[in-house]
Scaffold this motif. Structure first.
Motif, PDB file in Angstrom:
ATOM      1  N   ILE A  13      43.160 -23.935 -42.454  1.00 16.50           N
ATOM      2  CA  ILE A  13      43.499 -23.308 -41.170  1.00 16.50           C
ATOM      3  C   ILE A  13      44.690 -22.371 -41.344  1.00 16.50           C
ATOM      4  O   ILE A  13      44.700 -21.252 -40.821  1.00 16.50           O
ATOM      5  N   HIS A  14      45.672 -22.804 -42.115  1.00 14.44           N
ATOM      6  CA  HIS A  14      46.862 -21.981 -42.346  1.00 14.44           C
ATOM      7  C   HIS A  14      46.498 -20.669 -43.043  1.00 14.44           C
ATOM      8  O   HIS A  14      46.970 -19.594 -42.653  1.00 14.44           O
ATOM      9  N   GLU A  15      45.651 -20.739 -44.073  1.00 17.83           N
ATOM     10  CA  GLU A  15      45.233 -19.530 -44.788  1.00 17.83           C
ATOM     11  C   GLU A  15      44.457 -18.583 -43.880  1.00 17.83           C
ATOM     12  O   GLU A  15      44.669 -17.365 -43.916  1.00 17.83           O
ATOM     13  N   ALA A  16      43.559 -19.123 -43.071  1.00 23.64           N
ATOM     14  CA  ALA A  16      42.786 -18.287 -42.158  1.00 23.64           C
ATOM     15  C   ALA A  16      43.697 -17.614 -41.134  1.00 23.64           C
ATOM     16  O   ALA A  16      43.516 -16.434 -40.811  1.00 23.64           O
ATOM     17  N   ALA A  17      44.682 -18.349 -40.644  1.00 17.57           N
ATOM     18  CA  ALA A  17      45.610 -17.780 -39.667  1.00 17.57           C
ATOM     19  C   ALA A  17      46.447 -16.666 -40.290  1.00 17.57           C
ATOM     20  O   ALA A  17      46.774 -15.682 -39.618  1.00 17.57           O
ATOM     21  N   LYS A  18      46.768 -16.783 -41.563  1.00 14.16           N
ATOM     22  CA  LYS A  18      47.562 -15.754 -42.244  1.00 14.16           C
ATOM     23  C   LYS A  18      46.818 -14.435 -42.357  1.00 14.16           C
ATOM     24  O   LYS A  18      47.444 -13.392 -42.551  1.00 14.16           O
ATOM     25  N   THR A  19      45.492 -14.444 -42.219  1.00 16.33           N
ATOM     26  CA  THR A  19      44.735 -13.187 -42.265  1.00 16.33           C
ATOM     27  C   THR A  19      44.954 -12.368 -41.002  1.00 16.33           C
ATOM     28  O   THR A  19      44.601 -11.198 -40.966  1.00 16.33           O
ATOM     29  N   GLY A  20      45.487 -13.014 -39.958  1.00 16.91           N
ATOM     30  CA  GLY A  20      45.731 -12.318 -38.703  1.00 16.91           C
ATOM     31  C   GLY A  20      44.569 -12.391 -37.731  1.00 16.91           C
ATOM     32  O   GLY A  20      44.595 -11.756 -36.681  1.00 16.91           O
ATOM     33  N   ILE A  21      43.554 -13.177 -38.063  1.00 16.60           N
ATOM     34  CA  ILE A  21      42.373 -13.247 -37.207  1.00 16.60           C
ATOM     35  C   ILE A  21      42.683 -13.915 -35.868  1.00 16.60           C
ATOM     36  O   ILE A  21      42.158 -13.514 -34.843  1.00 16.60           O
ATOM     37  N   MET A  22      43.529 -14.934 -35.878  1.00 17.90           N
ATOM     38  CA  MET A  22      43.990 -15.601 -34.653  1.00 17.90           C
ATOM     39  C   MET A  22      45.084 -16.578 -35.023  1.00 17.90           C
ATOM     40  O   MET A  22      45.234 -16.929 -36.192  1.00 17.90           O
ATOM     41  N   PRO A  23      45.860 -17.032 -34.043  1.00 19.40           N
ATOM     42  CA  PRO A  23      46.957 -17.960 -34.331  1.00 19.40           C
ATOM     43  C   PRO A  23      46.466 -19.300 -34.878  1.00 19.40           C
ATOM     44  O   PRO A  23      45.356 -19.758 -34.583  1.00 19.40           O
ATOM     45  N   GLU A  24      47.318 -19.922 -35.670  1.00 16.10           N
ATOM     46  CA  GLU A  24      46.992 -21.202 -36.303  1.00 16.10           C
ATOM     47  C   GLU A  24      46.670 -22.278 -35.269  1.00 16.10           C
ATOM     48  O   GLU A  24      45.714 -23.043 -35.440  1.00 16.10           O
TER      49      GLU A  24
END
Length: 70
Positions: A13-24
């Motif tokens: 979840i943290h890595e996906a949030a770092k892409t800027g797609i949506m907040p963690e």
């Protein structure tokens, strides 16, 4: 033998949030509410990033769990 398969992009979840797609926190809530397919391994939750992007691009054509297996 399976041919023409694309490798699955699993992210925490943290890595996906770092892409800027949506907040963690939003990603955590969506996983908790089974709004997107997630895999729980120990304390980690992994998201198929390609499925998440597809869901966000076209939520009306998304079928829960259909893409969870690949």
């Amino acid at each position: 033998m399976i041919e023409n398969t694309k490798p699955v992009t699993l992210m925490t979840i943290h890595e996906a949030a770092k892409t800027g797609i949506m907040p963690e926190n939003t990603l955590r809530r969506m996983c908790k509410n089974n709004e997107v397919p997630c895999i729980h391994i120990g304390k980690r939750t992994l998201i198929n990033f390609d499925v998440l992007v597809s869901f966000l691009n076209d939520p009306d054509n998304y079928i829960k769990g259909a893409e969870a297996n690949g």
